[in-house]
Scaffold this motif. Structure first.
Motif, PDB file in Angstrom:
ATOM      1  N   ASN A  62       0.817  -0.924   0.147  1.00  0.00           N
ATOM      2  CA  ASN A  62       0.150   0.134  -0.432  1.00  0.00           C
ATOM      3  C   ASN A  62       0.894   1.182   0.199  1.00  0.00           C
ATOM      4  N   ASP A  63       0.941   1.431  -1.153  1.00  0.00           N
ATOM      5  CA  ASP A  63       2.085   3.039  -2.054  1.00  0.00           C
ATOM      6  C   ASP A  63       1.599   3.765  -0.853  1.00  0.00           C
ATOM      7  N   LEU A  64       0.459   4.147  -0.970  1.00  0.00           N
ATOM      8  CA  LEU A  64       0.039   5.090  -0.074  1.00  0.00           C
ATOM      9  C   LEU A  64      -0.021   5.659   0.890  1.00  0.00           C
ATOM     10  N   ASP A  65      -0.227   4.788   1.939  1.00  0.00           N
ATOM     11  CA  ASP A  65      -0.308   4.207   3.376  1.00  0.00           C
ATOM     12  C   ASP A  65       0.901   4.815   3.862  1.00  0.00           C
ATOM     13  N   ARG A  66       2.060   3.942   3.096  1.00  0.00           N
ATOM     14  CA  ARG A  66       3.403   4.388   3.347  1.00  0.00           C
ATOM     15  C   ARG A  66       3.354   5.571   3.819  1.00  0.00           C
ATOM     16  N   ALA A  67       3.661   6.541   2.546  1.00  0.00           N
ATOM     17  CA  ALA A  67       3.663   7.714   2.080  1.00  0.00           C
ATOM     18  C   ALA A  67       3.351   8.557   3.237  1.00  0.00           C
ATOM     19  N   LEU A  68       1.629   8.463   3.181  1.00  0.00           N
ATOM     20  CA  LEU A  68       1.030   8.779   4.465  1.00  0.00           C
ATOM     21  C   LEU A  68       1.226   8.696   5.741  1.00  0.00           C
ATOM     22  N   GLU A  69       1.716   7.670   6.367  1.00  0.00           N
ATOM     23  CA  GLU A  69       2.739   7.694   7.701  1.00  0.00           C
ATOM     24  C   GLU A  69       4.095   8.018   7.138  1.00  0.00           C
ATOM     25  N   GLU A  70       4.433   8.186   6.437  1.00  0.00           N
ATOM     26  CA  GLU A  70       6.022   8.672   6.410  1.00  0.00           C
ATOM     27  C   GLU A  70       5.581   9.919   6.837  1.00  0.00           C
ATOM     28  N   LEU A  71       4.706  11.120   5.881  1.00  0.00           N
ATOM     29  CA  LEU A  71       4.083  12.091   6.012  1.00  0.00           C
ATOM     30  C   LEU A  71       3.816  12.349   7.005  1.00  0.00           C
ATOM     31  N   THR A  72       2.592  11.572   8.282  1.00  0.00           N
ATOM     32  CA  THR A  72       2.080  12.430   9.346  1.00  0.00           C
ATOM     33  C   THR A  72       2.540  12.161  10.450  1.00  0.00           C
ATOM     34  N   SER A  73       4.410  11.997  10.050  1.00  0.00           N
ATOM     35  CA  SER A  73       5.319  11.038  10.685  1.00  0.00           C
ATOM     36  C   SER A  73       6.349  12.194  11.138  1.00  0.00           C
ATOM     37  N   GLY A  74       6.691  13.207  10.440  1.00  0.00           N
ATOM     38  CA  GLY A  74       7.849  14.382   9.964  1.00  0.00           C
ATOM     39  C   GLY A  74       8.529  13.732   9.107  1.00  0.00           C
ATOM     40  N   ARG A  75       8.467  12.288   8.586  1.00  0.00           N
ATOM     41  CA  ARG A  75       9.838  12.543   7.638  1.00  0.00           C
ATOM     42  C   ARG A  75       9.649  12.252   6.051  1.00  0.00           C
ATOM     43  N   PRO A  76      10.843  12.180   5.569  1.00  0.00           N
ATOM     44  CA  PRO A  76       9.827  12.135   4.037  1.00  0.00           C
ATOM     45  C   PRO A  76       9.494  11.129   3.362  1.00  0.00           C
ATOM     46  N   VAL A  77       9.186  10.847   2.354  1.00  0.00           N
ATOM     47  CA  VAL A  77       8.769  10.354   1.838  1.00  0.00           C
ATOM     48  C   VAL A  77       9.623   9.608   0.859  1.00  0.00           C
ATOM     49  N   SER A  78       9.483   7.880   1.435  1.00  0.00           N
ATOM     50  CA  SER A  78      10.556   7.074   0.725  1.00  0.00           C
ATOM     51  C   SER A  78      10.719   6.934  -0.278  1.00  0.00           C
ATOM     52  N   VAL A  79       9.723   6.882  -1.023  1.00  0.00           N
ATOM     53  CA  VAL A  79       9.410   5.761  -2.217  1.00  0.00           C
ATOM     54  C   VAL A  79       8.102   6.927  -2.773  1.00  0.00           C
ATOM     55  N   PRO A  80       8.600   8.252  -2.978  1.00  0.00           N
ATOM     56  CA  PRO A  80       7.804   9.368  -3.990  1.00  0.00           C
ATOM     57  C   PRO A  80       7.342   9.538  -5.141  1.00  0.00           C
TER      58      PRO A  80
END
Length: 193
Positions: free
Chosen positions: A148-166
């Protein structure tokens, strides 16, 4: 120049009618920390197959200031079931947790460079694009999802981390462009990765 909006781009403005009878613009979502704009429709089996996955994502991340906005840019000339009355009925029936907008001119689809349905664009609080592509790796058959690429991106973003696979390639039906054959895509449109 790429057909699809590159990472780091500002969110293009839109002002579109919604299924609830209101008109919504990009500015209406200024208070939301993160904005997910996704191109969708009524008939596509990839959309229908992953609707509930998208619903879960929208509900999961809403408490963290994430807002989802669905846009249907498909030509009802190509697929009559993608018209506004069917959009209204779809929202009435499914009660999705997002606003559903109609892009009759297809200008917004061109501004964003939407390739397929569904195609997700995630913007940070400054409305810079931080993720673009698919929601999941098997949108047509949710039982086969492994990523789930979308959830991974949102997890990273809401945790203050850069999106690892943009950037990922969206998976789905192509946008149905008015006056063109159903499988036509703009010649400058191409895979993102």
């Amino acid at each position: 120049m790429s057909f699809t909006l590159p990472i780091g781009s500002k969110a293009p403005h839109f002002r579109l009618p919604a299924t609830d009878g209101k008109t919504r613009s990009l500015d209406d979502f200024a208070a939301d920390d993160i904005l997910v704009v996704f191109f969708t429709c009524n008939h596509c089996p990839y959309v229908i197959g992953s609707d509930e996955v998208t619903r879960r994502s929208a509900l999961r991340f809403a408490p963290q200031g994430v807002r989802f906005v669905g846009i249907n840019s498909n030509s009802p000339t190509t697929y009559p079931e993608d018209d506004v009355p069917h959009m209204v009925e779809r929202m009435r029936q499914h009660k999705f947790p997002w606003v559903y907008l109609h892009d009759a001119t297809q200008d917004v689809a061109r501004d964003y460079g939407a390739l397929r349905t569904p195609h997700f664009f995630v913007f940070d609080d400054a409305r810079h694009l931080v993720y673009c592509g698919r929601g999941v790796d098997s949108p047509r058959d949710a039982t086969r999802i492994t990523v789930n690429d979308l959830d991974r991106a949102l997890e990273e973003l809401t945790s203050g981390r850069p999106v690892s696979v943009p950037v990922t390639n969206p998976i789905g039906c192509n946008v149905k462009w008015d006056g063109k054959p159903p499988k036509w895509m703009p010649p400058e449109a191409c895979d993102l990765v």
